[in-house]
Write an enzyme that holds these catalytic residues in place. Structure first.
Site, PDB file in Angstrom:
ATOM      1  N   GLY A  31       4.548 -61.148 -45.240  1.00 53.87           N
ATOM      2  CA  GLY A  31       3.759 -60.869 -46.431  1.00 53.87           C
ATOM      3  C   GLY A  31       2.965 -59.593 -46.311  1.00 53.87           C
ATOM      4  O   GLY A  31       3.267 -58.742 -45.467  1.00 53.87           O
ATOM      5  N   HIS A  34       4.664 -54.150 -48.669  1.00 50.38           N
ATOM      6  CA  HIS A  34       4.501 -52.743 -49.054  1.00 50.38           C
ATOM      7  C   HIS A  34       5.887 -52.203 -49.400  1.00 50.38           C
ATOM      8  O   HIS A  34       6.895 -52.946 -49.316  1.00 50.38           O
ATOM      9  CB  HIS A  34       3.827 -51.949 -47.924  1.00 50.38           C
ATOM     10  CG  HIS A  34       4.456 -52.159 -46.578  1.00 50.38           C
ATOM     11  ND1 HIS A  34       5.713 -51.673 -46.263  1.00 50.38           N
ATOM     12  CD2 HIS A  34       4.032 -52.828 -45.479  1.00 50.38           C
ATOM     13  CE1 HIS A  34       6.010 -52.011 -45.021  1.00 50.38           C
ATOM     14  NE2 HIS A  34       5.015 -52.727 -44.518  1.00 50.38           N
ATOM     15  N   HIS A  37       8.874 -53.030 -47.154  1.00 50.82           N
ATOM     16  CA  HIS A  37       9.519 -54.337 -47.377  1.00 50.82           C
ATOM     17  C   HIS A  37      10.420 -54.277 -48.616  1.00 50.82           C
ATOM     18  O   HIS A  37      11.535 -54.801 -48.602  1.00 50.82           O
ATOM     19  CB  HIS A  37       8.463 -55.425 -47.618  1.00 50.82           C
ATOM     20  CG  HIS A  37       7.602 -55.733 -46.430  1.00 50.82           C
ATOM     21  ND1 HIS A  37       6.243 -55.512 -46.432  1.00 50.82           N
ATOM     22  CD2 HIS A  37       7.905 -56.266 -45.222  1.00 50.82           C
ATOM     23  CE1 HIS A  37       5.734 -55.893 -45.266  1.00 50.82           C
ATOM     24  NE2 HIS A  37       6.717 -56.350 -44.522  1.00 50.82           N
ATOM     25  N   LYS A 149      10.715 -49.530 -37.963  1.00 50.97           N
ATOM     26  CA  LYS A 149       9.402 -49.301 -37.339  1.00 50.97           C
ATOM     27  C   LYS A 149       9.266 -50.235 -36.137  1.00 50.97           C
ATOM     28  O   LYS A 149       8.757 -49.854 -35.100  1.00 50.97           O
ATOM     29  CB  LYS A 149       8.267 -49.547 -38.333  1.00 50.97           C
ATOM     30  CG  LYS A 149       6.902 -49.270 -37.704  1.00 50.97           C
ATOM     31  CD  LYS A 149       5.799 -49.411 -38.703  1.00 50.97           C
ATOM     32  CE  LYS A 149       5.591 -50.835 -39.125  1.00 50.97           C
ATOM     33  NZ  LYS A 149       5.099 -51.740 -38.050  1.00 50.97           N
ATOM     34  N   ASP A 150       9.755 -51.474 -36.312  1.00 49.76           N
ATOM     35  CA  ASP A 150       9.748 -52.443 -35.213  1.00 49.76           C
ATOM     36  C   ASP A 150      11.098 -52.361 -34.506  1.00 49.76           C
ATOM     37  O   ASP A 150      11.898 -53.298 -34.554  1.00 49.76           O
ATOM     38  CB  ASP A 150       9.510 -53.846 -35.765  1.00 49.76           C
ATOM     39  CG  ASP A 150       8.157 -53.951 -36.442  1.00 49.76           C
ATOM     40  OD1 ASP A 150       7.184 -54.274 -35.769  1.00 49.76           O
ATOM     41  OD2 ASP A 150       8.087 -53.666 -37.648  1.00 49.76           O
TER      42      ASP A 150
HETATM   43  O1  PAF Z   1       8.467 -58.163 -38.614  1.00 47.14           O
HETATM   44  C1  PAF Z   1       7.854 -59.158 -39.052  1.00 47.14           C
HETATM   45  O2  PAF Z   1       7.206 -59.116 -40.094  1.00 47.14           O
HETATM   46  C2  PAF Z   1       7.921 -60.473 -38.265  1.00 47.14           C
HETATM   47  O3  PAF Z   1       7.964 -60.222 -36.909  1.00 47.14           O
HETATM   48  C3  PAF Z   1       9.083 -61.383 -38.695  1.00 47.14           C
HETATM   49  C4  PAF Z   1      10.421 -60.748 -38.419  1.00 47.14           C
HETATM   50  C5  PAF Z   1       8.957 -61.699 -40.188  1.00 47.14           C
HETATM   51  C6  PAF Z   1       9.019 -62.703 -37.925  1.00 47.14           C
HETATM   52  O4  PAF Z   1       7.841 -63.383 -38.164  1.00 47.14           O
END
Ligand code: PAF
Length: 281
Positions: A31, A34, A37, A149-150
């Site tokens: 949630g 932005h 997403h 980013k991750d």
């Molecule tokens: O990247 C995220 O927002 C979280 O790590 C995810 C993949 C939704 C798991 O909770």
């Protein structure tokens, strides 16, 4: 947009959609949505008939309780944002729906969760793997979308699908940045005005480092990035590593590997931001 809170209702709905031949894309989020997403949702829409988005602040992936407590929860805003894209199903489970009992599973990610985020946030990736594997079990999507980013998280989720023998395509999508270069993140909204004005130094330094590969060795680049950012009194680098994109092993010479990425975590007061940059040489 259908909003579903129960796993059983979601898996029944997905089974119905699959029987009708629909392909399913899945975008997991916590949630505080932005544009980053929303871009994942757009990617999913262009590849799949149906897009499912989850919003769940997953307690098991927070190694710091304070960070979990202050993580932004703004469902009303999120629902408004989702009106701007095609989200077919929104899954918003409560904690006891996802963790009715303690989940004791562990995962062997080899080196992948020992470095960078894994080293500095013990248990973080186990928590991510726990929740994402539960989502995969309920939805079994054809494709799932993660932001670059991750980057380490994306690498770990790819590995997770192999570990669990899942036929799910894990797709990474480019980082979206604000006008001043700051990587979009739900945590950005926690920054004070003063902090916000200073954090653009992170991406600015990474982009400059990318240019400097012609003049600087790997270790000089690492030192330069850390020193440049640490000179700003609002910022403190936790780590900056330059690794290969597949095994996440450190690079010592630019010629070591073709695909190289520099990953950084920076403390801005009590907030922690991450970013990364590819190096070409
Ligand atoms: O990247 C995220 O927002 C979280 O790590 C995810 C993949 C939704 C798991 O909770």
């Amino acid at each position: 947009m259908k909003i579903i809170k129960k796993s059983k209702e979601l898996s029944d709905e997905v089974a119905f959609l699959k029987r009708n031949g629909s392909s399913i894309g899945f975008v997991p989020t916590m949630g505080a949505l932005h544009n980053g997403h929303l871009s994942l949702i757009e990617y999913s829409n262009s590849d799949n008939d149906i897009t499912i988005v989850s919003i769940f602040v997953n307690p098991t992936q927070f190694n710091d309780k304070g960070d979990y407590n202050k993580y932004p929860r703004i469902l009303k805003n999120d629902l408004e944002k989702l009106k701007n894209v095609k989200c077919d199903i929104l899954f918003t489970p409560l904690e006891n729906e996802m963790y009715p009992t303690k989940d004791k599973r562990d995962f062997n990610f080899g080196n992948l969760d020992k470095v960078m985020e894994g080293e500095h946030r013990p248990g973080h990736f186990r928590g991510v793997a726990l929740i994402v594997s539960k989502f995969f079990e309920i939805i079994n999507p054809d494709r799932t979308y993660f932001g670059e980013k991750d980057f380490q998280q994306f690498t770990i989720i790819k590995h997770l699908t192999k570990l669990l023998n899942l036929n799910i395509e894990v797709i990474s999508c480019p980082i979206l940045r604000e006008d001043d270069g700051l990587a979009m993140s739900s945590r950005n909204m926690l920054l004070t005005q003063e902090q916000r004005a200073n954090v653009s130094l992170i991406s600015k330094t990474l982009f400059e480092a990318q240019e400097n590969v012609k003049y600087m060795s790997v270790s000089e680049t690492k030192d330069w990035v850390v020193d440049t950012i640490n000179k700003n009194p609002f910022l403190e680098v936790e780590y900056f590593e330059i690794v290969d994109e597949i095994k996440l092993e450190p690079i010592s010479n630019w010629s070591d590997k073709k695909e190289k990425i520099g990953c950084i975590a920076v403390h801005v007061g009590a907030i922690r931001l991450i970013d990364n940059i590819r190096f070409y040489s």
